[in-house]
Motif scaffolding. Structure first.
Motif, PDB file in Angstrom:
ATOM      1  N   ARG A   1      17.976 -27.993 -14.375  1.00 42.82           N
ATOM      2  CA  ARG A   1      18.375 -29.556 -14.949  1.00 42.82           C
ATOM      3  C   ARG A   1      18.668 -29.316 -16.687  1.00 42.82           C
ATOM      4  NH1 ARG A   1      16.068 -35.483 -13.533  1.00 42.82           N
ATOM      5  NH2 ARG A   1      17.079 -36.512 -15.207  1.00 42.82           N
TER       6      ARG A   1
ATOM      7  N   LEU B   1      21.745 -27.897 -17.055  1.00 44.25           N
ATOM      8  CA  LEU B   1      22.798 -28.772 -16.927  1.00 44.25           C
ATOM      9  C   LEU B   1      22.842 -30.001 -18.080  1.00 44.25           C
ATOM     10  CD1 LEU B   1      24.742 -29.731 -14.481  1.00 44.25           C
ATOM     11  CD2 LEU B   1      23.098 -31.389 -13.800  1.00 44.25           C
ATOM     12  N   GLU B   2      21.818 -30.494 -18.823  1.00 42.39           N
ATOM     13  CA  GLU B   2      21.888 -31.513 -19.707  1.00 42.39           C
ATOM     14  C   GLU B   2      22.362 -30.713 -21.178  1.00 42.39           C
ATOM     15  OE1 GLU B   2      18.041 -33.144 -19.598  1.00 42.39           O
ATOM     16  OE2 GLU B   2      18.633 -34.602 -17.856  1.00 42.39           O
ATOM     17  N   SER B   3      22.445 -29.355 -21.342  1.00 37.42           N
ATOM     18  CA  SER B   3      22.866 -28.863 -22.379  1.00 37.42           C
ATOM     19  C   SER B   3      24.236 -28.757 -22.542  1.00 37.42           C
ATOM     20  CB  SER B   3      22.294 -27.442 -22.585  1.00 37.42           C
ATOM     21  OG  SER B   3      20.569 -27.284 -22.481  1.00 37.42           O
ATOM     22  N   LYS B   4      24.660 -29.545 -23.340  1.00 34.93           N
ATOM     23  CA  LYS B   4      26.303 -29.383 -23.527  1.00 34.93           C
ATOM     24  C   LYS B   4      26.603 -28.588 -24.516  1.00 34.93           C
ATOM     25  CE  LYS B   4      26.439 -32.782 -20.403  1.00 34.93           C
ATOM     26  NZ  LYS B   4      24.929 -32.822 -20.164  1.00 34.93           N
TER      27      LYS B   4
ATOM     28  N   GLY C   1      12.077 -34.448 -23.679  1.00 34.09           N
ATOM     29  CA  GLY C   1      12.065 -35.473 -22.734  1.00 34.09           C
ATOM     30  C   GLY C   1      10.720 -36.458 -23.116  1.00 34.09           C
TER      31      GLY C   1
ATOM     32  N   GLU D   1      17.932 -29.202 -27.869  1.00 35.07           N
ATOM     33  CA  GLU D   1      18.702 -28.361 -27.032  1.00 35.07           C
ATOM     34  C   GLU D   1      18.508 -26.729 -27.400  1.00 35.07           C
ATOM     35  OE1 GLU D   1      22.614 -29.703 -26.263  1.00 35.07           O
ATOM     36  OE2 GLU D   1      22.177 -31.622 -25.190  1.00 35.07           O
TER      37      GLU D   1
ATOM     38  N   SER E   1      27.512 -27.283 -16.790  1.00 39.96           N
ATOM     39  CA  SER E   1      27.505 -28.332 -17.618  1.00 39.96           C
ATOM     40  C   SER E   1      28.750 -28.466 -18.426  1.00 39.96           C
ATOM     41  CB  SER E   1      26.590 -28.130 -18.732  1.00 39.96           C
ATOM     42  OG  SER E   1      26.838 -26.982 -19.691  1.00 39.96           O
TER      43      SER E   1
ATOM     44  N   VAL F   1      28.719 -33.146 -14.348  1.00 34.98           N
ATOM     45  CA  VAL F   1      27.839 -34.019 -15.006  1.00 34.98           C
ATOM     46  C   VAL F   1      27.586 -35.136 -14.152  1.00 34.98           C
ATOM     47  CG1 VAL F   1      27.313 -35.340 -16.996  1.00 34.98           C
ATOM     48  CG2 VAL F   1      28.702 -33.334 -17.434  1.00 34.98           C
TER      49      VAL F   1
ATOM     50  N   ASP G   1      24.433 -34.835 -12.094  1.00 39.90           N
ATOM     51  CA  ASP G   1      23.233 -34.900 -12.653  1.00 39.90           C
ATOM     52  C   ASP G   1      22.343 -36.088 -11.716  1.00 39.90           C
ATOM     53  OD1 ASP G   1      21.038 -34.245 -14.360  1.00 39.90           O
ATOM     54  OD2 ASP G   1      21.748 -35.757 -15.862  1.00 39.90           O
TER      55      ASP G   1
ATOM     56  N   ASP H   1      18.806 -35.892  -9.129  1.00 36.15           N
ATOM     57  CA  ASP H   1      17.369 -36.189  -9.502  1.00 36.15           C
ATOM     58  C   ASP H   1      16.623 -36.253  -8.331  1.00 36.15           C
ATOM     59  OD1 ASP H   1      18.096 -36.861 -12.043  1.00 36.15           O
ATOM     60  OD2 ASP H   1      18.456 -39.113 -11.906  1.00 36.15           O
TER      61      ASP H   1
ATOM     62  N   TYR I   1      15.469 -33.015  -7.941  1.00 37.67           N
ATOM     63  CA  TYR I   1      14.495 -32.458  -9.043  1.00 37.67           C
ATOM     64  C   TYR I   1      13.061 -33.305  -8.546  1.00 37.67           C
ATOM     65  CZ  TYR I   1      12.977 -32.930 -13.751  1.00 37.67           C
ATOM     66  OH  TYR I   1      12.028 -32.718 -15.141  1.00 37.67           O
TER      67      TYR I   1
END
Length: 417
Positions: A79, A82-85, A139, A164, A273, A279, A282, A286, A289
């Motif tokens: 995750r 995945l959240e690192s663009k 977070g 990030e 990502s 995206v 994501d 959840d 996760y």
């Protein structure tokens, strides 16, 4: 019913009870503004303390628990990736790089100097502390910024960009540390250590380039086609399950290739990502996760030696001061050098102080290698640092954001003369 069947049923009962308890803990702590990971770790400490009386974990059951914790690590770092663009991050690199370099260098160097020179810890535990100190659990702070409707302000966006970059650099440094630890532990002779260390670093860099090339090729030429195929094959949430399966496969391949599954999971998240369609996964991810990540943090609590914890509190408080000071100075000073006002420097310095997920992955891996790598007392002390920063930062940050509200979508003044 055989003894083995009874043990298996009791393990299933325990896992189910923990899943339900974890959700209740998460719900209760979020209502009072405390990160759920604190509750998960305390639940693990409770289970570890109860084990000698209740016999909850045999050797085989601990292996099952380690498996669930590994899936939790994979879920967590998948995750993060995945959240690192990366495309967006590259556009912001010039603006965020000065803050990133400052906070990683200051927090890592201060952590190492404190552990090795002041606390007189051995070299390898000091290196683990230094790498863990460079990570940021953004977070913890993001929720407070969102609550204040400030996450899309210039300072909020800068915080996300730097965090990030922190995650990416911490994962890379963690992989390099895991590679050199066996060499450092087995070769006290400096005359033979340096050549072997150079060879190990060179081999690591070669494998990292090969793995990076594979990731680039997959992301550029295969990922979009695979994701589109998944969506054509079955409606959501099935594509999420397939992508999660791909992440587990890549994490396992990374482990077999000499990296850790944590490193592989992070880069697997990066692979998916890039595509805007992925995206959307994501939100669907959840559930996966939330199911498995608690097992990782509960596992951390299980590994805490209660006897060590009672003697590690003073060490933890000392490292806590270093952890907060390193990030605050490392972030605030570069922000001021970029012609920002002192209020921005304070907000960003406080926001980057939490240490949780990646810091605990670093320390947990060191503990798994052996007590000579990360002694139980050092591990317990870093758990104290993680818990304290995760609890204290929101308590400090909320009133600061109320006092100095941030305007979303305002033009940035950072870096302008």
């Amino acid at each position: 019913m055989t003894q083995a069947e009874q043990s298996l049923l009791l393990l299933i009962l325990l896992v189910g009870a923990i899943v339900v308890t974890a959700i209740l803990v998460k719900s209760g702590l979020e209502r009072i503004g405390i990160p759920p990971l604190i509750g998960y770790i305390l639940l693990g400490v409770f289970l570890g303390g109860a084990d000698p009386q209740w016999h909850l974990f045999s050797a085989g059951e601990r292996e099952v628990w380690e498996f669930l914790a590994d899936i939790g690590i994979i879920s967590l770092l998948f995750r993060v990736g995945l959240e690192s663009k990366l495309d967006e991050l590259m556009r912001q690199l010039r603006r965020a790089s000065l803050v990133w370099v400052g906070n990683v260098f200051v927090s890592g160097l201060l952590g190492f100097f404190t552990a090795y020179s002041l606390l007189k810890l051995d070299l390898i535990p000091s290196l683990f502390i230094a790498i863990a100190m460079t990570a940021t659990s953004v977070g913890i702070s993001v929720g407070v910024w969102r609550e204040a409707r400030a996450i899309n302000s210039p300072n909020g966006e800068l915080m996300l960009d730097v965090a990030e970059m922190d995650d990416i650099s911490a994962v890379i440094l963690m992989a390099l540390l895991f590679a050199v630890v066996p060499v450092l532990g087995n070769n006290p002779d400096v005359s033979t250590l340096l050549p072997l260390l150079g060879k190990t670093v060179g081999l690591f860099c070669f494998k990292a380039v090969v793995f990076g090339a594979f990731c680039f090729f997959f992301s550029r030429y295969l990922e979009k086609s695979i994701t589109s195929f998944f969506f054509r094959l079955e409606p959501p949430p099935d594509p999420t399950i397939m992508v999660a399966g791909m992440g587990i496969i890549i994490a396992a391949l990374a482990g077999l290739g000499g990296f850790s599954v944590a490193i592989g999971a992070f880069f697997a998240g990066l692979l998916f990502s890039r595509d805007p369609r992925s995206v959307k996964l994501d939100a669907s991810f959840d559930t996966f996760y939330e199911l498995f990540v608690p097992f990782f943090f509960i596992g951390i609590g299980l590994k805490i030696d209660l006897a060590a914890l009672s003697t590690a509190f003073d060490l933890g408080m000392f490292l806590l001061i270093v952890a907060v000071l390193g990030k605050f100075v490392g972030v605030a000073v570069p922000v001021l050098l970029m012609n920002a006002e002192w209020k921005s420097a304070i907000l960003l310095g406080v926001s980057m102080a939490p240490r949780a997920e990646i810091a605990m992955i670093v320390m947990q891996h060191g503990l798994q290698i052996g007590a000579g790598t990360v002694p139980p007392r050092v591990f317990a002390a870093m758990v104290v640092v993680s818990a304290a920063t995760s609890i204290l930062v929101p308590l400090v940050l909320r009133p600061l954001l109320r006092r100095w509200p941030q305007i979303e979508n305002a033009p940035s003044q950072i870096g302008r003369g």
